[in-house]
Structures are given as structure tokens and as C-alpha cells.
Design a protein around this motif. Structure first.
Motif, PDB file in Angstrom:
ATOM      1  N   GLU A 253       0.825  -1.206   0.000  1.00  0.00           N
ATOM      2  CA  GLU A 253       0.000   0.000   0.000  1.00  0.00           C
ATOM      3  C   GLU A 253       0.863   1.261   0.000  1.00  0.00           C
ATOM      4  O   GLU A 253       0.551   2.246  -0.681  1.00  0.00           O
ATOM      5  CB  GLU A 253      -0.912  -0.023   1.225  1.00  0.00           C
ATOM      6  CG  GLU A 253      -1.968   1.056   1.251  1.00  0.00           C
ATOM      7  CD  GLU A 253      -2.923   0.874   2.413  1.00  0.00           C
ATOM      8  OE1 GLU A 253      -4.047   1.390   2.330  1.00  0.00           O
ATOM      9  OE2 GLU A 253      -2.553   0.209   3.411  1.00  0.00           O
ATOM     10  N   LYS A 254       1.951   1.243   0.738  1.00  0.00           N
ATOM     11  CA  LYS A 254       2.841   2.404   0.827  1.00  0.00           C
ATOM     12  C   LYS A 254       3.656   2.599  -0.455  1.00  0.00           C
ATOM     13  O   LYS A 254       3.821   3.730  -0.934  1.00  0.00           O
ATOM     14  CB  LYS A 254       3.799   2.230   2.006  1.00  0.00           C
ATOM     15  CG  LYS A 254       3.174   2.391   3.375  1.00  0.00           C
ATOM     16  CD  LYS A 254       3.016   3.857   3.742  1.00  0.00           C
ATOM     17  CE  LYS A 254       2.585   4.011   5.193  1.00  0.00           C
ATOM     18  NZ  LYS A 254       2.423   5.449   5.552  1.00  0.00           N
ATOM     19  N   GLN A 256       3.251   1.087  -3.606  1.00  0.00           N
ATOM     20  CA  GLN A 256       2.496   1.119  -4.863  1.00  0.00           C
ATOM     21  C   GLN A 256       3.309   0.570  -6.043  1.00  0.00           C
ATOM     22  O   GLN A 256       3.565   1.269  -7.033  1.00  0.00           O
ATOM     23  CB  GLN A 256       2.039   2.546  -5.168  1.00  0.00           C
ATOM     24  CG  GLN A 256       1.036   3.111  -4.174  1.00  0.00           C
ATOM     25  CD  GLN A 256      -0.333   2.432  -4.276  1.00  0.00           C
ATOM     26  OE1 GLN A 256      -0.975   2.448  -5.314  1.00  0.00           O
ATOM     27  NE2 GLN A 256      -0.755   1.823  -3.176  1.00  0.00           N
ATOM     28  N   PRO A 257       3.720  -0.694  -5.975  1.00  0.00           N
ATOM     29  CA  PRO A 257       4.452  -1.286  -7.100  1.00  0.00           C
ATOM     30  C   PRO A 257       3.509  -1.571  -8.267  1.00  0.00           C
ATOM     31  O   PRO A 257       2.285  -1.461  -8.136  1.00  0.00           O
ATOM     32  CB  PRO A 257       4.985  -2.590  -6.503  1.00  0.00           C
ATOM     33  CG  PRO A 257       3.923  -2.979  -5.514  1.00  0.00           C
ATOM     34  CD  PRO A 257       3.459  -1.671  -4.906  1.00  0.00           C
ATOM     35  N   ASP A 258       4.078  -1.970  -9.392  1.00  0.00           N
ATOM     36  CA  ASP A 258       3.251  -2.368 -10.534  1.00  0.00           C
ATOM     37  C   ASP A 258       2.543  -3.695 -10.270  1.00  0.00           C
ATOM     38  O   ASP A 258       1.520  -3.991 -10.889  1.00  0.00           O
ATOM     39  CB  ASP A 258       4.114  -2.491 -11.791  1.00  0.00           C
ATOM     40  CG  ASP A 258       4.697  -1.151 -12.208  1.00  0.00           C
ATOM     41  OD1 ASP A 258       3.925  -0.179 -12.289  1.00  0.00           O
ATOM     42  OD2 ASP A 258       5.916  -1.082 -12.432  1.00  0.00           O
ATOM     43  N   GLY A 259       3.109  -4.474  -9.366  1.00  0.00           N
ATOM     44  CA  GLY A 259       2.482  -5.736  -9.013  1.00  0.00           C
ATOM     45  C   GLY A 259       3.243  -6.415  -7.899  1.00  0.00           C
ATOM     46  O   GLY A 259       4.315  -5.959  -7.480  1.00  0.00           O
ATOM     47  N   VAL A 287      -5.766  -3.292  -1.530  1.00  0.00           N
ATOM     48  CA  VAL A 287      -4.676  -2.406  -1.961  1.00  0.00           C
ATOM     49  C   VAL A 287      -4.340  -2.541  -3.442  1.00  0.00           C
ATOM     50  O   VAL A 287      -3.548  -1.754  -3.968  1.00  0.00           O
ATOM     51  CB  VAL A 287      -3.401  -2.634  -1.113  1.00  0.00           C
ATOM     52  CG1 VAL A 287      -3.647  -2.226   0.327  1.00  0.00           C
ATOM     53  CG2 VAL A 287      -2.921  -4.072  -1.191  1.00  0.00           C
ATOM     54  N   VAL A 288      -4.909  -3.541  -4.130  1.00  0.00           N
ATOM     55  CA  VAL A 288      -4.728  -3.657  -5.583  1.00  0.00           C
ATOM     56  C   VAL A 288      -6.075  -3.963  -6.224  1.00  0.00           C
ATOM     57  O   VAL A 288      -6.900  -4.667  -5.643  1.00  0.00           O
ATOM     58  CB  VAL A 288      -3.706  -4.757  -5.964  1.00  0.00           C
ATOM     59  CG1 VAL A 288      -2.312  -4.392  -5.501  1.00  0.00           C
ATOM     60  CG2 VAL A 288      -4.125  -6.116  -5.429  1.00  0.00           C
ATOM     61  N   PRO A 289      -6.321  -3.462  -7.431  1.00  0.00           N
ATOM     62  CA  PRO A 289      -7.615  -3.686  -8.074  1.00  0.00           C
ATOM     63  C   PRO A 289      -7.757  -5.054  -8.736  1.00  0.00           C
ATOM     64  O   PRO A 289      -8.873  -5.491  -9.004  1.00  0.00           O
ATOM     65  CB  PRO A 289      -7.682  -2.572  -9.119  1.00  0.00           C
ATOM     66  CG  PRO A 289      -6.255  -2.290  -9.454  1.00  0.00           C
ATOM     67  CD  PRO A 289      -5.488  -2.496  -8.177  1.00  0.00           C
ATOM     68  N   PHE A 315      -2.026  -7.012  -9.386  1.00  0.00           N
ATOM     69  CA  PHE A 315      -1.651  -6.001 -10.378  1.00  0.00           C
ATOM     70  C   PHE A 315      -2.193  -4.638  -9.955  1.00  0.00           C
ATOM     71  O   PHE A 315      -3.281  -4.548  -9.377  1.00  0.00           O
ATOM     72  CB  PHE A 315      -2.226  -6.351 -11.756  1.00  0.00           C
ATOM     73  CG  PHE A 315      -1.621  -7.561 -12.404  1.00  0.00           C
ATOM     74  CD1 PHE A 315      -0.537  -7.438 -13.260  1.00  0.00           C
ATOM     75  CD2 PHE A 315      -2.133  -8.827 -12.159  1.00  0.00           C
ATOM     76  CE1 PHE A 315       0.017  -8.554 -13.870  1.00  0.00           C
ATOM     77  CE2 PHE A 315      -1.589  -9.946 -12.763  1.00  0.00           C
ATOM     78  CZ  PHE A 315      -0.506  -9.811 -13.621  1.00  0.00           C
ATOM     79  N   SER A 316      -1.453  -3.603 -10.301  1.00  0.00           N
ATOM     80  CA  SER A 316      -1.879  -2.245  -9.947  1.00  0.00           C
ATOM     81  C   SER A 316      -2.938  -1.703 -10.898  1.00  0.00           C
ATOM     82  O   SER A 316      -3.537  -0.664 -10.630  1.00  0.00           O
ATOM     83  CB  SER A 316      -0.672  -1.297  -9.943  1.00  0.00           C
ATOM     84  OG  SER A 316      -0.099  -1.212 -11.241  1.00  0.00           O
ATOM     85  N   LYS A 317      -3.171  -2.404 -12.020  1.00  0.00           N
ATOM     86  CA  LYS A 317      -4.159  -1.961 -13.001  1.00  0.00           C
ATOM     87  C   LYS A 317      -5.405  -2.836 -12.941  1.00  0.00           C
ATOM     88  O   LYS A 317      -5.321  -4.032 -12.673  1.00  0.00           O
ATOM     89  CB  LYS A 317      -3.565  -2.005 -14.414  1.00  0.00           C
ATOM     90  CG  LYS A 317      -2.410  -1.046 -14.637  1.00  0.00           C
ATOM     91  CD  LYS A 317      -1.888  -1.152 -16.061  1.00  0.00           C
ATOM     92  CE  LYS A 317      -0.724  -0.199 -16.300  1.00  0.00           C
ATOM     93  NZ  LYS A 317      -0.195  -0.323 -17.686  1.00  0.00           N
ATOM     94  N   HIS A 318      -6.545  -2.257 -13.233  1.00  0.00           N
ATOM     95  CA  HIS A 318      -7.807  -2.986 -13.252  1.00  0.00           C
ATOM     96  C   HIS A 318      -7.840  -3.985 -14.408  1.00  0.00           C
ATOM     97  O   HIS A 318      -7.278  -3.741 -15.479  1.00  0.00           O
ATOM     98  CB  HIS A 318      -8.982  -2.010 -13.400  1.00  0.00           C
ATOM     99  CG  HIS A 318      -9.285  -1.232 -12.166  1.00  0.00           C
ATOM    100  ND1 HIS A 318     -10.079  -1.712 -11.151  1.00  0.00           N
ATOM    101  CD2 HIS A 318      -8.879   0.014 -11.773  1.00  0.00           C
ATOM    102  CE1 HIS A 318     -10.166  -0.808 -10.193  1.00  0.00           C
ATOM    103  NE2 HIS A 318      -9.447   0.247 -10.538  1.00  0.00           N
ATOM    104  N   GLY A 319      -8.500  -5.095 -14.171  1.00  0.00           N
ATOM    105  CA  GLY A 319      -8.764  -6.052 -15.234  1.00  0.00           C
ATOM    106  C   GLY A 319      -7.590  -6.897 -15.671  1.00  0.00           C
ATOM    107  O   GLY A 319      -7.671  -7.600 -16.684  1.00  0.00           O
ATOM    108  N   GLU A 320      -6.490  -6.862 -14.933  1.00  0.00           N
ATOM    109  CA  GLU A 320      -5.320  -7.659 -15.311  1.00  0.00           C
ATOM    110  C   GLU A 320      -5.440  -9.077 -14.756  1.00  0.00           C
ATOM    111  O   GLU A 320      -6.011  -9.304 -13.683  1.00  0.00           O
ATOM    112  CB  GLU A 320      -4.039  -7.013 -14.780  1.00  0.00           C
ATOM    113  CG  GLU A 320      -3.725  -5.658 -15.383  1.00  0.00           C
ATOM    114  CD  GLU A 320      -3.220  -5.764 -16.807  1.00  0.00           C
ATOM    115  OE1 GLU A 320      -3.102  -6.890 -17.332  1.00  0.00           O
ATOM    116  OE2 GLU A 320      -2.946  -4.711 -17.414  1.00  0.00           O
TER     117      GLU A 320
END
Length: 394
Positions: A253-254, A256-259, A287-289, A315-320
Motif C-alpha cells: 500500500e505504501k 504502490q508497485p506495478d504488481g 490495496v490492488v484492483p 496487479f496495480s491496473k484494473h482487469g489484469e
């Protein structure tokens, strides 16, 4: 030289037990004439219907993968750890090979510390296949930091796949000494639960992320699993080790990596009838979508060991999403029953070129018994790359 080809000393009673167990046998083959309170307890528990304890005092079958390597492979009574031919338990090098650590990967520390590093590790060959699958998904190789790194099973596999190690952390300095020698020298010793260590690691991770903004930045981590493991009789959320995933979640959470990749024992799935696993997933989902899970067994990935582990991929992006690595091998008459998948790697294929030793012997200075006669032995001796090895099964 064969580093860590060292076998523990056994008591006279344990040696008598070892001699009495045939290949594929276990505690049931031990005669009543051998006095052992532990075996009496196992017999009593079995008679009461409390489980077969089928791997206790087990001897390996040469034509099958091993059972799970735990941190007590130096003891005959804590799993299936008796050599398939020689009357002794497995050496540290043999256990490391069954975990897919190459022979050049030597471990630092006492006998107990080395056993723990080997038994707790993610097989690097499995980690390599995960990293290769992730690279194909992302379209490029990235960099990573490794929390709860141990000796570096996860990190080594990602390094083999061309990812860059940037930082590792573990509470045990000797484990990090091993990691630094083979993977990357940038390490921080301490517990993620310690606020000072947590803040230090967060600051370092954010700095690394900024310095490598042109490539995927991932966090790897397998919080200590003993509290979740079915190897213990009592599993409870009161075990402090079972809350380290919360520290891992806060770290993600702190930073915020790509994954991120989370690994743990399969016992996590059944703890409190699945409620604990749902709690873990819920924590990471906050903490990740995008979050998904796998249950992978090493025997299906050309590794000579039946070792089932849980992985969560965020993953930090939605729908991955990410498909699990394809199966390479299977047990004969196993669940896959796929004619296009090759047979699982056996312990004989993995170990037969190593020199014979006795219990309480250090064979690290001995020469190999034979040349490498199997693909797995060639991998272990650095004669082929992990990529070339895996390609043979595709």
C-alpha cells in the motif's frame, strides 16, 4: 567440490530404524523390537484413526519425485527423508537439488540454519517459470525487491529469467549472506513488523521504483509459513507469524508497485475452513484492483518434488490477469493424465550422480560419482541453462 553435501549424524536407534525401512516404506515397516516412544505414539494415533502419518520415517522411491522437503529433512521421523538407496537421511545438497537449487549455490550458516534455508525456500525453477510467464504478459523484464527473502528461492528464479534484483530483506542475517553472495548484495536485515525497518524498507523501495521508472517494478514475498503449515498440529491465527501478511499488505500500500507476488503453504487454504485464506485475499484486494490465485505443485514443473504452494498475484491496473505457467510434467497415473505431458522427474534422475556418503559425513570435497547423465543433473551442474532445460519439456 560439491558444496553442502553433508549428512547429519543419527543415533543408534535412528540408524536401526533407517535400516529397517524399505524403499517406499515408512513407520509401519519398523519392527516392534526397536524401542522408540515417538513410534509408539504414531502407532497409537494411527490406531485411534487420527491419520496415517504415511510419510513419517519414509524412505524415498528412486523412480518417483520426493515428498515435500521441509526444514527437518535431517531427521528420519519428520517426513520422507531417508535416501532411496543409502542408509541415511538426505544430505543438504541432495535436499537443495530436490528444491532445484544448483550445486554452485552454497548456503551460509550452521547446519540448522542451512536446513531452514533449504526447506523453507520456493523452488527457484518454479519461480523461474512464473517469472517467464509474467515477462510474456508484461512484454518486458522488470526489477524486483524480495521481502522475507530467505536464501532467495523466489529471487533466484526471477534473476534466471532476466529480472533485476534491487533489494532483499529478511530477519536472519545468515540467510541474507547467502542471498547476497548469489543474487544481489543490497540487503537489509530486520523484521517488517519493526516500524524502523518497515520505514527504511519503504523509503528504499520508493527510491528504487523512481530510479527504475522505465521498467516494471514488482515486490516478491513469502511471509514465514510455519503458522499456516499442516506440518504442525496446532494452527492458529494467534501465531504471530500468521499476521506478517498484514505487514506485507501495508508495505504494498505504501510503495504502490506495478504488481506483487505472494507465496505460502497450501495449508493456508484449509485453515479455519478457508476463512483465513479469504481474510488474506481480502487484505490484498484492498490495496490492488486485480488479484488472482494459483495452487502450483512443483512435480508439474519438472522439479523432482511433490510440493504444493499457494500464490497470489496482484496487479496495480484494473482487469489484469495472468495464466499459471503450463504444466511440464506429471506423476504416472496422476490427476493430469495428459498424454502430452512428460513423466515427473524422479529422485534418482536428480541425485544419482552424487557421491555416496554415510551419516555424519561431509562429502563436500568429494568428486561427482559420474558425469551428468540426466537433463536435471546437467541443470544442477550448470551445464545447461534453466531456459534450455524447460524448453525440453515444451
Amino acid at each position: 567440490m560439491i558444496p553442502n553435501h553433508k549428512c547429519s549424524k543419527l543415533s543408534d536407534i535412528d540408524m536401526a530404524i533407517v535400516h529397517s525401512v524399505p524403499p517406499g516404506g515408512n513407520w509401519k515397516n519398523i519392527p516392534l523390537s526397536i524401542p522408540s516412544k515417538r513410534i509408539e505414539q504414531i502407532r497409537e494415533s494411527y490406531a485411534q484413526g487420527k491419520g496415517s502419518r504415511s510419510t513419517y520415517y519414509g524412505r524415498l522411491l528412486k523412480n518417483m519425485p520426493s515428498y515435500t522437503m521441509n526444514t527437518y529433512f535431517n531427521r528420519p521421523g519428520n517426513g520422507c527423508h531417508i535416501h532411496y538407496e543409502q542408509n541415511r537421511v538426505l544430505s543438504q545438497r541432495e535436499a537443495a537439488r530436490l528444491q532445484s537449487f544448483p550445486d554452485s549455490f552454497d548456503f551460509s550458516g550452521s547446519m540448522g540454519a542451512i536446513n531452514t534455508q533449504i526447506g523453507n525456500a520456493v523452488p527457484p525453477l518454479l519461480s523461474f517459470q512464473i517469472a517467464e510467464t509474467l515477462t510474456k504478459k508484461l512484454g518486458s523484464k522488470g526489477c524486483y525487491i524480495d521481502l522475507f527473502s530467505g536464501a532467495g528461492g523466489l529471487g533466484l528464479g526471477f534473476k534466471w529469467a532476466g529480472w533485476e534484483s534491487k533489494l532483499a530483506s529478511d530477519i536472519e542475517p545468515k540467510y541474507l549472506e547467502t542471498f547476497a553472495r548469489h543474487i544481489h548484495p543490497n540487503t537489509i536485515s530486520g523484521s517488517l513488523s519493526d516500524p524502523k525497518i518497515f520505514d527504511l524498507l519503504v523509503n528504499e523501495a520508493i527510491k528504487i521504483k523512481k530510479e527504475n521508472s522505465d521498467k516494471p517494478f514488482w515486490i516478491l514475498g513469502g511471509p514465514p509459513c510455519q503458522g499456516f503449515s499442516t506440518a504442525g498440529n496446532a494452527r492458529s491465527m494467534e501465531d504471530d507469524r500468521n499476521h506478517l501478511f498484514q505487514d506485507y499488505k501495508k508495505f504494498i500500500e505504501k510503495v504502490q508497485p506495478d504488481g506483487f507476488l505472494f507465496e505460502n503453504v497450501a495449508g493456508l487454504l484449509s485453515m479455519q475452513k478457508g476463512a483465513v485464506f479469504e481474510e488474506v485475499k481480502s487484505a490484498f484486494n484492498s490495496v490492488v484492483p486485480s488479484l488472482q490465485g494459483w495452487v502450483l505443485n512443483s512435480e508439474n514443473y519438472a522439479i523432482p518434488q511433490r510440493r504444493k504452494r499457494v500464490f497470489l498475484i496482484g496487479f496495480s491496473k484494473h482487469g489484469e490477469s495472468l495464466d499459471a505457467p503450463p504444466h511440464l510434467t506429471q506423476l504416472k497415473n496422476g490427476k493430469l493424465n495428459n498424454p502430452n505431458v512428460l513423466p515427473a522427474i524422479s529422485v534418482e534422475e536428480a541425485l544419482s550422480d552424487l557421491p555416496a556418503i554415510s551419516h555424519n559425513q561431509d562429502g563436500s570435497s568429494l568428486e561427482y560419482k559420474t558425469s551428468a547423465v540426466t537433463l536435471y543433473q546437467k541443470l544442477m551442474r550448470g551445464e545447461i541453462t534453466p531456459s534450455a532445460y524447460v524448453t525440453n519439456f515444451l
